[in-house]
Design an enzyme around this catalytic site. Structure first.
Site, PDB file in Angstrom:
ATOM      1  N   ASP A   1      24.994  41.738  47.759  1.00  0.00           N
ATOM      2  CA  ASP A   1      25.426  40.399  48.177  1.00  0.00           C
ATOM      3  C   ASP A   1      26.062  39.616  47.046  1.00  0.00           C
ATOM      4  O   ASP A   1      27.162  39.081  47.192  1.00  0.00           O
ATOM      5  CB  ASP A   1      24.244  39.605  48.750  1.00  0.00           C
ATOM      6  CG  ASP A   1      23.938  40.000  50.188  1.00  0.00           C
ATOM      7  OD1 ASP A   1      24.793  40.651  50.817  1.00  0.00           O
ATOM      8  OD2 ASP A   1      22.844  39.655  50.676  1.00  0.00           O
TER       9      ASP A   1
ATOM     10  N   ARG B   1      12.887  29.939  40.648  1.00  0.00           N
ATOM     11  CA  ARG B   1      14.124  29.330  41.129  1.00  0.00           C
ATOM     12  C   ARG B   1      14.550  28.076  40.376  1.00  0.00           C
ATOM     13  O   ARG B   1      15.714  27.939  40.012  1.00  0.00           O
ATOM     14  CB  ARG B   1      14.042  29.077  42.647  1.00  0.00           C
ATOM     15  CG  ARG B   1      13.821  30.351  43.470  1.00  0.00           C
ATOM     16  CD  ARG B   1      14.854  31.411  43.117  1.00  0.00           C
ATOM     17  NE  ARG B   1      14.716  32.623  43.903  1.00  0.00           N
ATOM     18  CZ  ARG B   1      14.592  33.846  43.392  1.00  0.00           C
ATOM     19  NH1 ARG B   1      14.561  34.016  42.086  1.00  0.00           N
ATOM     20  NH2 ARG B   1      14.521  34.902  44.158  1.00  0.00           N
TER      21      ARG B   1
ATOM     22  N   ASP C   1      14.773  30.482  49.257  1.00  0.00           N
ATOM     23  CA  ASP C   1      15.430  30.408  47.954  1.00  0.00           C
ATOM     24  C   ASP C   1      16.656  29.505  47.957  1.00  0.00           C
ATOM     25  O   ASP C   1      16.920  28.795  47.000  1.00  0.00           O
ATOM     26  CB  ASP C   1      15.784  31.816  47.456  1.00  0.00           C
ATOM     27  CG  ASP C   1      14.541  32.601  47.070  1.00  0.00           C
ATOM     28  OD1 ASP C   1      13.580  31.966  46.590  1.00  0.00           O
ATOM     29  OD2 ASP C   1      14.517  33.826  47.262  1.00  0.00           O
TER      30      ASP C   1
ATOM     31  N   SER D   1      13.529  44.297  51.398  1.00  0.00           N
ATOM     32  CA  SER D   1      14.128  43.265  50.557  1.00  0.00           C
ATOM     33  C   SER D   1      13.076  42.904  49.511  1.00  0.00           C
ATOM     34  O   SER D   1      11.967  42.494  49.849  1.00  0.00           O
ATOM     35  CB  SER D   1      14.490  42.053  51.423  1.00  0.00           C
ATOM     36  OG  SER D   1      14.691  40.938  50.597  1.00  0.00           O
TER      37      SER D   1
HETATM   38  N1  ARG Z   1       8.679  34.456  50.645  1.00  0.00           N
HETATM   39  C1  ARG Z   1       8.703  34.380  49.219  1.00  0.00           C
HETATM   40  C2  ARG Z   1       9.099  33.000  48.778  1.00  0.00           C
HETATM   41  O1  ARG Z   1       9.664  32.290  49.542  1.00  0.00           O
HETATM   42  C3  ARG Z   1       9.537  35.458  48.607  1.00  0.00           C
HETATM   43  C4  ARG Z   1      11.005  35.291  48.696  1.00  0.00           C
HETATM   44  C5  ARG Z   1      11.727  36.462  48.147  1.00  0.00           C
HETATM   45  N2  ARG Z   1      13.100  36.173  47.932  1.00  0.00           N
HETATM   46  C6  ARG Z   1      14.078  37.083  48.066  1.00  0.00           C
HETATM   47  N3  ARG Z   1      15.293  36.677  47.865  1.00  0.00           N
HETATM   48  N4  ARG Z   1      13.835  38.325  48.416  1.00  0.00           N
HETATM   49  O2  ARG Z   1       8.864  32.593  47.676  1.00  0.00           O
END
Ligand code: ARG
Length: 401
Positions: A16, A97, A126, A177
């Site tokens: 991506d 983040r 995110d 993922s």
């Molecule tokens: N659900 C978790 C969170 O919101 C993990 C997110 C993982 N992010 C990703 N881009 N795969 O913090």
């Protein structure tokens, strides 16, 4: 709208974000895409990632080691706050983040970019965390989010990339993922989308299975000063080495896996698998030391505020007035969180077996003891209970038939 000439793209090396590079140049008519990849201790080789961005058409490809600020400025505050989203998830992804956003904004200012970009889709947390953090730190910057707009399936994204000279991923296509850093791994999607399907063993990397973990228990000690972990088994370690060490100890004994249904900011529930042995162990030990060193009412108030703190971080509000104010309270409580916690690691468990604080313990042996050293005034209890129970007696009396 003013034409954007230069953008800084948060870059992971995945499909991506790689496709974002030609996409931004073509569809957004941007001259220069500068990529930025953060080393957060995920263990990836960063040089190939740096080169990959250039091959995909980036004009500059930057890589920064952010492990130290990640642990000191983001993980340690989360430990002091015992931060567990919905009581369970230690925010291993969420904590990264705001740091990435902060660095993106710094780079944009350094190189005179008018915009920053990221490759998050429109369904996750995110995107919220990046967008909010960037807008709080640099309201003048535009945030471009190609993957939220392009509406391409994974196959279409790969085909678009190929048409721009980005080779399709060669490695065996994983249905999962995954996001990872030194604080943990999150694994989603593929077969895990069925909440009744058990995670298969191969998805785990930081933690051993119960079966493969050592038969013998291991006892460890974690020392804290002002709420920050400072030593393991009596050996002082810098924050980054300490987290690595605790990851290794917890992971070896199969501690630190989670399999949960989680409520996302965008309103949906998702099934998440995490492994975060070090962070979960440090929070557990820290909580225990607080039970010895904080007054009862402070503990109770802090527990309420901790939930809010974790919600804020999950929901992308690291840079926010409430987070700032909660930090002031939390920091004040941590001045006396000094001492040591002893833990037995065995077959997926981390069992607290001892705690001590030389200077800051509020536990008084001569008050607690049932032995002859007892200094508690037993007679005083009678008057206390007479008054304490008065409302109950009055109420019960009035309601008698
Ligand atoms: N659900 C978790 C969170 O919101 C993990 C997110 C993982 N992010 C990703 N881009 N795969 O913090």
């Amino acid at each position: 709208m003013m034409r954007i000439k230069k953008v800084v793209l948060a870059y992971s090396g995945g499909v991506d974000t790689s496709v974002c590079i030609p996409y931004l140049k073509k569809e957004y008519d941007i001259e220069q895409v500068v990529t930025f990849a953060a080393d957060l201790g995920q263990g990836d080789e960063l040089e190939p990632i740096r080169r990959k961005a250039l091959e995909a058409g980036a004009s500059h490809s930057l890589v920064d080691d952010l492990i130290k600020p990640f642990i000191e400025e983001f993980a340690f505050p989360a430990i002091r706050a015992n931060a567990l989203y919905e009581g369970r998830y230690p925010l291993s992804t969420a904590l990264a983040r705001p740091l990435i956003a902060r660095r993106l904004v710094e780079i944009a200012d350094e190189i005179g970019a008018e915009a920053v970009a990221h490759g998050c889709t429109g369904k996750g947390n995110d995107q919220v965390r990046f967008d909010v953090a960037i807008s709080a730190l640099a309201p003048h910057l535009k945030v471009l989010t190609p993957a939220r707009e392009w509406g391409m399936s994974r196959e279409e994204t790969i085909a678009y990339g190929e048409s721009c000279g980005i080779p399709a991923p060669v490695s065996k296509k994983s249905p999962y993922s995954i996001d990872l850093n030194l604080l943990g791994r999150s694994i989603e999607a593929g077969p895990l989308e069925d909440p009744m399907t058990a995670p298969s063993e191969e998805i785990f990397e930081m933690t051993s299975s119960i079966i493969d973990s050592p038969e013998d228990a291991e006892e460890i000690e974690i020392n804290f000063e002002r709420g920050n972990p400072v030593a393991i088994n009596g050996k002082a370690l810098d924050p980054v080495s300490l987290v690595r060490k605790v990851n290794q100890l917890g992971g070896k004994h199969g501690f630190g896996r989670l399999d949960i249904i989680e409520n996302r900011v965008v309103g949906i529930k998702s099934r998440e698998i995490y492994e975060s042995p070090g962070l979960l162990l440090l929070i557990k030990a820290h909580q225990e030391l607080e039970s010895l060193t904080l007054a009862a009412d402070v503990l109770r108030m802090k527990a309420q505020l901790e939930r809010h703190w974790a919600d804020l971080i999950y929901q992308g509000l690291w840079f926010s007035p409430l987070k700032d104010s909660l930090d002031a309270f939390i920091d004040k409580t941590q001045l006396y969180v000094n001492g040591v916690v002893r833990i037995r690691l065995h077959k997926g468990n981390a069992i607290i077996i001892g705690r001590d604080s030389i200077n800051s313990s509020l536990y008084l042996p001569n008050m607690a003891t049932y032995g002859k050293e007892d200094k508690f005034n037993h007679q005083a209890a009678e008057g206390f209970i007479y008054i304490w129970g008065m409302p109950s007696r009055i109420w019960a009396e009035k309601r008698k038939g």
